[in-house]
Design a protein around this motif. Structure first.
Motif, short mmCIF file in Angstrom:
data_model
loop_
_atom_site.label_atom_id
_atom_site.label_comp_id
_atom_site.label_asym_id
_atom_site.label_seq_id
_atom_site.Cartn_x
_atom_site.Cartn_y
_atom_site.Cartn_z
N LEU A 113 0.83 -1.20 0.00
CA LEU A 113 0.00 0.00 0.00
C LEU A 113 0.87 1.26 0.00
CD1 LEU A 113 -2.94 -0.78 2.48
CD2 LEU A 113 -3.13 -0.12 0.07
N LEU A 114 1.92 1.25 0.82
CA LEU A 114 2.81 2.39 0.87
C LEU A 114 3.49 2.61 -0.48
CD1 LEU A 114 4.07 4.51 2.86
CD2 LEU A 114 5.97 2.90 3.11
N GLY A 115 3.93 1.52 -1.10
CA GLY A 115 4.58 1.64 -2.40
C GLY A 115 3.66 2.18 -3.47
N LEU A 116 2.36 1.82 -3.42
CA LEU A 116 1.42 2.31 -4.41
C LEU A 116 1.02 3.76 -4.14
CD1 LEU A 116 -0.85 -0.83 -4.87
CD2 LEU A 116 0.61 0.23 -6.60
N LEU A 117 0.89 4.13 -2.87
CA LEU A 117 0.52 5.49 -2.53
C LEU A 117 1.59 6.50 -2.98
CD1 LEU A 117 -1.03 5.11 1.05
CD2 LEU A 117 -2.21 5.82 -1.03
N PHE A 118 2.84 6.10 -2.84
CA PHE A 118 3.94 7.00 -3.21
C PHE A 118 4.71 6.45 -4.41
CE2 PHE A 118 3.31 7.41 1.42
CZ PHE A 118 2.94 8.74 1.48
N PHE A 119 3.97 5.81 -5.30
CA PHE A 119 4.59 5.15 -6.45
C PHE A 119 5.38 6.13 -7.30
CE2 PHE A 119 4.61 3.41 -10.74
CZ PHE A 119 4.98 2.10 -10.52
N ALA A 120 4.82 7.30 -7.57
CA ALA A 120 5.45 8.26 -8.47
C ALA A 120 6.46 9.16 -7.78
CB ALA A 120 4.38 9.12 -9.15
N VAL A 121 6.72 8.89 -6.49
CA VAL A 121 7.68 9.72 -5.74
C VAL A 121 8.78 8.82 -5.18
CG1 VAL A 121 7.92 11.55 -4.01
CG2 VAL A 121 5.70 11.14 -5.09
N PRO A 122 9.63 8.28 -6.02
CA PRO A 122 10.72 7.44 -5.51
C PRO A 122 11.73 8.29 -4.75
CG PRO A 122 11.03 7.87 -7.84
CD PRO A 122 9.69 8.45 -7.49
N SER A 123 12.39 7.66 -3.80
CA SER A 123 13.34 8.43 -2.98
C SER A 123 14.44 7.52 -2.47
CB SER A 123 12.63 9.08 -1.79
OG SER A 123 12.10 8.09 -0.92
N LYS A 124 15.56 8.12 -2.09
CA LYS A 124 16.66 7.35 -1.51
C LYS A 124 16.28 6.72 -0.17
CE LYS A 124 20.53 9.63 -3.84
NZ LYS A 124 21.78 10.41 -3.66
N PRO A 125 15.54 7.45 0.71
CA PRO A 125 15.12 6.80 1.97
C PRO A 125 14.34 5.51 1.73
CG PRO A 125 14.80 9.16 2.14
CD PRO A 125 15.19 8.89 0.73
N MET A 126 13.51 5.49 0.68
CA MET A 126 12.75 4.29 0.38
C MET A 126 13.69 3.15 -0.03
SD MET A 126 9.54 3.68 -2.22
CE MET A 126 8.33 4.36 -1.08
N THR A 127 14.70 3.46 -0.79
CA THR A 127 15.64 2.42 -1.21
C THR A 127 16.47 1.91 -0.04
OG1 THR A 127 15.81 3.38 -3.43
CG2 THR A 127 17.57 1.91 -2.74
N VAL A 128 16.99 2.83 0.78
CA VAL A 128 17.82 2.43 1.92
C VAL A 128 17.00 1.63 2.93
CG1 VAL A 128 19.18 3.28 3.86
CG2 VAL A 128 19.40 4.36 1.63
N SER A 129 15.81 2.16 3.27
CA SER A 129 14.95 1.44 4.22
C SER A 129 14.53 0.09 3.67
CB SER A 129 13.71 2.28 4.55
OG SER A 129 14.08 3.52 5.11
N GLY A 130 14.25 0.06 2.36
CA GLY A 130 13.86 -1.20 1.74
C GLY A 130 14.96 -2.24 1.83
N ILE A 131 16.21 -1.82 1.65
CA ILE A 131 17.33 -2.77 1.76
C ILE A 131 17.44 -3.29 3.19
CG2 ILE A 131 19.84 -2.96 1.66
CD1 ILE A 131 19.77 -0.97 -0.68
N ILE A 132 17.31 -2.40 4.18
CA ILE A 132 17.38 -2.83 5.59
C ILE A 132 16.27 -3.83 5.90
CG2 ILE A 132 17.15 -2.04 7.97
CD1 ILE A 132 18.45 0.60 7.10
N ILE A 133 15.05 -3.50 5.47
CA ILE A 133 13.92 -4.40 5.72
C ILE A 133 14.14 -5.75 5.05
CG2 ILE A 133 11.46 -4.72 5.27
CD1 ILE A 133 11.15 -1.67 5.56
N ALA A 134 14.60 -5.72 3.80
CA ALA A 134 14.81 -6.96 3.06
C ALA A 134 15.88 -7.83 3.73
CB ALA A 134 15.21 -6.65 1.62
N VAL A 135 16.92 -7.21 4.25
CA VAL A 135 17.99 -7.98 4.91
C VAL A 135 17.44 -8.70 6.14
CG1 VAL A 135 20.11 -7.76 6.25
CG2 VAL A 135 19.90 -6.59 4.06
N PHE A 136 16.70 -7.99 6.97
CA PHE A 136 16.16 -8.62 8.18
C PHE A 136 15.11 -9.68 7.84
CE2 PHE A 136 18.12 -5.01 10.34
CZ PHE A 136 18.59 -5.63 11.49
N LEU A 137 14.32 -9.43 6.81
CA LEU A 137 13.34 -10.44 6.41
C LEU A 137 14.03 -11.68 5.86
CD1 LEU A 137 10.57 -8.22 4.78
CD2 LEU A 137 10.44 -9.46 6.94
N CYS A 138 15.14 -11.51 5.17
CA CYS A 138 15.91 -12.67 4.71
C CYS A 138 16.42 -13.48 5.90
CB CYS A 138 17.07 -12.22 3.84
SG CYS A 138 16.61 -11.70 2.18
N VAL A 139 16.87 -12.79 6.96
CA VAL A 139 17.30 -13.48 8.17
C VAL A 139 16.12 -14.23 8.78
CG1 VAL A 139 18.20 -13.17 10.51
CG2 VAL A 139 19.16 -11.85 8.61
#
Length: 526
Positions: A113-139
């Motif tokens: 939902l968050l990705g769709l709401l701000f779909f047209a507004v990509p940002s570096k915080p979204m990429t950095v936070s996404g990497i952190i979240i993905a790493v912990f979810l992989c663990v």
């Protein structure tokens, strides 16, 4: 600012008449490079023009459609898991609480939902936070799959949920990068250069998405920490054994201490086995230590105890789950363990409900009943109140965060024993799920089962009731209920009200002495 008009473009020819521009630029077949807004004549738009959008690219619009599809699938899965917390659909029973699957799927839905709401507004915080979240979810995914106890508890539903959440986290990183690329492409084509500044509305959008992403990242970290604690708790060995019951759907823990039933059966005077049923808490923390002291002192020769589904080392059972189903599961576990009785049933609190149903289904095998400040069936309406059920469900939803367990482990030194069968047991999702199951059927199925048990109970079975003096004096209704329970058989041996004793009567010296004396009388058949 230069403006231009879309549509048929004409300009004068040498003869002064219009020249059709489409004749010089014949229509081409649409492809990825075909724009919705062709830049012809060569004039640029303002960066703030709504026409400057990554949606002009077919691939970006397809990516948004794919995200919408993932959201729809995740929401459907979320609904299925929500329903399974109350009624287990076929093939979806989890031997754990099911709250972890629900939590991961909720995170997935929120992330999409968050990705769709701000779909047209990509940002570096979204990429950095996404990497952190993905790493912990992989663990999380690695822990869930590699730790056998967690893998069995969560089952295919839990594994699929954490894998799907991890996939969505990685997909969102790709989505953010792709939209950022498309945004740069369109800015360069329609404005002449990539735009480095952001309007106020975009800064607000970036701030909001950053706040939500930080929350999601913290949630992912807490999930990982809680799974690590669960892996630690899974290493605690169980006394006794675990037995598959109810068509091998789940396992219950049963332990017996003392001379074996086979040894007893060879004696002329067959000494009964004490069968212990816990009250509101885990038997190992509340009642079993007291009974073990009675065994060590020679008061009893043998006793057995078990963990109701969700408590101690027992798995959670499918929903709905009533006290009668628990009594049947105990019967099956005893049969698989080769235990044959005769039994003296000892129970406390709400465990009285379970013991009475068990006694009504084993009339010839029960040689005595000892109830310690028992819960009357009239109080099942309190156990099954909607407000209590909602509170338990809410606690279960937040239980995967493990805030109380983490705080207890870090600041209070709580051990795995505390969390499995000790003072912190009510913080675990499995126990919360068991209490929720108890709540859902207390006023319906369980109330009907215990009423039937009262009608078919063998009248000559010896009965002893030991009540809390504190509770009896506090509530006349409780006192009347205790008196009514002295009439579940016609062979009442004693009814003791222990002055100054709390609900857990054995926690005071006078209560222990009374229980030991009455237990000895039942064992000796006096």
């Amino acid at each position: 600012m230069v403006s231009f008009k879309f549509g048929r473009n004409t300009e004068p020819n040498r003869e002064g008449g219009p020249r059709d521009h489409e004749e010089e630029h014949p229509q081409q077949e649409a492809d990825e490079r075909t724009r919705l807004l062709p830049r012809d004549p060569p004039a640029y738009l303002s960066p703030d023009d709504p026409a400057v959008s990554p949606y002009n690219l077919w691939s970006i619009r397809a990516l948004r459609g794919l995200s919408s599809l993932f959201l729809a699938l995740s929401f459907i899965w979320w609904v299925f898991i929500l329903v399974s917390l109350f009624v287990s659909p076929p093939m979806m029973h989890s031997r754990g609480s099911g709250f972890f699957s629900f939590a991961y799927t909720t995170l997935t839905v929120g992330y999409l939902l968050l990705g769709l709401l701000f779909f047209a507004v990509p940002s570096k915080p979204m990429t950095v936070s996404g990497i952190i979240i993905a790493v912990f979810l992989c663990v999380d995914m690695i822990i869930t799959v590699s730790v056998p106890h967690i893998r069995v508890e969560e089952g295919w539903v839990g594994i699929a949920s954490v894998v799907w959440t991890t996939f969505i986290a990685l997909y969102t990183i790709i989505q953010n990068h792709s939209v950022a690329w498309g945004k740069r492409e369109e800015e360069e084509r329609l404005t002449g250069r990539p735009e480095t500044r952001r309007p106020l509305r975009e800064w607000i959008a970036v701030l909001l998405q950053t706040v939500f992403l930080v929350i999601f990242a913290i949630i992912s970290i807490l999930f990982t920490a809680t799974l690590i604690i669960r892996a630690r708790d899974a290493s605690l060995p169980a006394p006794g054994n675990k037995y598959y019951v109810t068509g091998n759907n789940y396992q219950v823990h049963l332990a017996c201490v003392g001379n074996s039933t086979t040894h007893h059966s060879s004696q002329k005077n067959n000494s009964p086995t004490i069968l212990l049923e816990a009250g509101e808490g885990p038997v190992e923390h509340t009642f079993q230590p007291f009974l073990d002291s009675a065994y060590q002192s020679g008061l009893i020769d043998r006793y057995c105890y078990w963990d109701r589904p969700g408590f101690g080392w027992s798995d959670n059972a499918p929903s709905p789950y009533s006290a009668g189903m628990a009594a049947d599961a105990l019967s099956e576990a005893l049969a698989l363990a080769g235990e044959q009785g005769p039994w003296i049933l000892v129970s406390a609190g709400i465990g009285d409900i379970y013991s009475r149903i068990f006694a009504s289904r084993h009339l010839l095998e029960v040689s005595g009943i000892l109830l310690i400040d028992p819960t009357h069936e009239d109080y099942l309406s309190n156990v099954g109140s909607p407000g209590r059920g909602f509170f338990l469900w809410l606690r279960g939803v937040f239980s995967p965060l493990g805030l109380d367990r983490l705080a207890g482990a870090i600041f209070k030194g709580r051990t795995r024993e505390d969390r499995v069968h000790g003072r912190s047991v009510f913080q675990t999702g499995r126990v919360i799920k068991a209490l929720l199951q108890e709540n859902l059927v207390a006023s319906s199925m369980t109330a009907s089962e215990v009423q039937t048990a009262r009608h078919v109970q063998m009248a000559e079975t010896p009965l002893v009731v030991v009540s809390s003096g504190v509770e009896v004096r506090r509530s006349k209704r409780w006192a009347n209920a205790q008196e009514d329970l002295t009439r579940i058989t016609r062979n009442l041996k004693d009814w003791d009200v222990v002055d100054g004793a709390p609900h857990e009567v054995w926690n005071v010296p006078d209560g222990r002495r009374v229980i030991e004396r009455r237990l000895r009388e039942l064992v000796e058949g006096e």
